[in-house]
Design a protein around this motif. Structure first.
Motif, mmCIF file in Angstrom:
data_model
loop_
_atom_site.group_PDB
_atom_site.id
_atom_site.type_symbol
_atom_site.label_atom_id
_atom_site.label_comp_id
_atom_site.label_asym_id
_atom_site.label_seq_id
_atom_site.Cartn_x
_atom_site.Cartn_y
_atom_site.Cartn_z
ATOM 1 N N ALA A 190 0.827 -1.203 0.000
ATOM 2 C CA ALA A 190 0.000 0.000 0.000
ATOM 3 C C ALA A 190 0.864 1.257 0.000
ATOM 4 O O ALA A 190 0.493 2.284 -0.582
ATOM 5 C CB ALA A 190 -0.921 -0.003 1.215
ATOM 6 N N THR A 210 -8.610 -4.265 4.626
ATOM 7 C CA THR A 210 -8.132 -2.920 4.961
ATOM 8 C C THR A 210 -7.550 -2.878 6.374
ATOM 9 O O THR A 210 -8.133 -2.299 7.291
ATOM 10 C CB THR A 210 -9.260 -1.878 4.824
ATOM 11 O OG1 THR A 210 -10.375 -2.277 5.646
ATOM 12 C CG2 THR A 210 -9.716 -1.762 3.390
ATOM 13 N N HIS A 215 -3.499 1.221 5.491
ATOM 14 C CA HIS A 215 -4.346 2.159 4.759
ATOM 15 C C HIS A 215 -4.483 3.553 5.359
ATOM 16 O O HIS A 215 -4.848 4.486 4.651
ATOM 17 C CB HIS A 215 -5.724 1.530 4.544
ATOM 18 C CG HIS A 215 -5.661 0.305 3.695
ATOM 19 N ND1 HIS A 215 -5.588 0.359 2.320
ATOM 20 C CD2 HIS A 215 -5.591 -1.012 4.030
ATOM 21 C CE1 HIS A 215 -5.493 -0.865 1.836
ATOM 22 N NE2 HIS A 215 -5.493 -1.714 2.852
#
Length: 270
Positions: A190, A210, A215
């Protein structure tokens, strides 16, 4: 001062224990922490260093990926504490182990359940990203402002990170996503993927899983550079403990977010 100091902490921890082991991991320095999930000595040592130094800077709980792997209850601080740090000491561990350059060192500051500051350090290129709620986003100290996407979805570039979905839903998303110009499976980090949107290299990413340390940094980077990071019901992303909520769509501007969600859901524009 805080923004600069945290950036220094990440870069220094990376230089001390992460970068010397890139493409140089010894036997026994890669371990399985859960079925199908691996960790390295670099992850663990970097998290210890970063945790200690962040607490010296601001003495609030630190929710680190590796600490939570050992004690999942630590993640509850995201909901129960007025403020806490989030740390991902090596984001993209599988890439790091394989000798691929797509990994990052990340941290965020969460207050009242909302990410208020974020930092991403990409060691191989020496690139630093940072964002502060209400103040903006930066790459190597230069302000990031993402221009809106082209009006035609067939020209958009995106990634679908949906392997944790059930097979039928995964297939449906893949089928609907044929409306877009270019799709990838992402970079498995990410901390490398979110900056692609902020930098103008991609228009959207759909994530299913997530985890908050993955995130929170990138989501703030995107929103502070003009984009959107929101759950599929339109609610803004907030970092939750693992298992609370999944499904996240990230896009370079509000209209692109809306249209991408409609296309992935199978709703056509007239």
């Amino acid at each position: 001062m805080l923004m600069e100091k945290v950036a220094e902490i990440l870069a220094e921890a990376s230089a001390e224990v992460v970068e010397p082991r890139f493409r140089a991991l010894a036997a026994g320095e890669v371990m399985e922490k859960a079925p199908g999930e691996v960790v390295t000595i670099a992850d663990r040592e970097a998290e210890v260093i970063i945790t200690r130094r962040l607490r010296e800077l601001l003495p609030v709980p630190v929710v680190g990926e590796e600490a939570v792997a050992a004690d999942p209850a630590l993640a509850l601080a995201l909901h129960s504490e007025p403020a806490c740090w989030l740390v991902d000491p090596v984001d993209g561990t599988s890439n790091f182990i394989a000798g691929r350059p797509d990994f990052a060192v990340m941290a965020s500051l969460v207050r009242a359940g909302q990410t208020v500051a974020a930092w991403i350090w990409q060691p191989v290129t020496g690139t630093a990203y940072a964002a502060e709620l209400g103040s903006g986003a930066w790459r190597d100290g230069r302000r990031l402002l993402r221009t809106p996407a082209d009006d035609a979805p067939e020209k958009w570039r995106g990634s679908l990170k949906s392997r944790f979905l059930d097979p039928a839903e995964h297939h449906r998303l893949q089928t609907n996503a044929r409306a877009f110009g270019h799709l990838t499976e992402g970079l498995r980090s990410a901390g490398m993927e979110y900056p692609q949107i902020a930098d103008g290299d991609q228009e959207f990413i759909f994530y299913w899983r997530t985890l908050p340390w993955d995130h929170a940094p990138g989501s703030l980077l995107i929103t502070e550079s003009g984009g959107v990071s929101a759950r599929l019901d339109g609610s803004a992303y907030r970092p939750d403990p693992p298992g609370c909520e999944d499904g996240l769509l990230v896009a370079c501007d509000p209209e692109t977010w809306e249209r991408t969600r409609d296309i992935l859901a199978g709703r056509l524009h007239q």
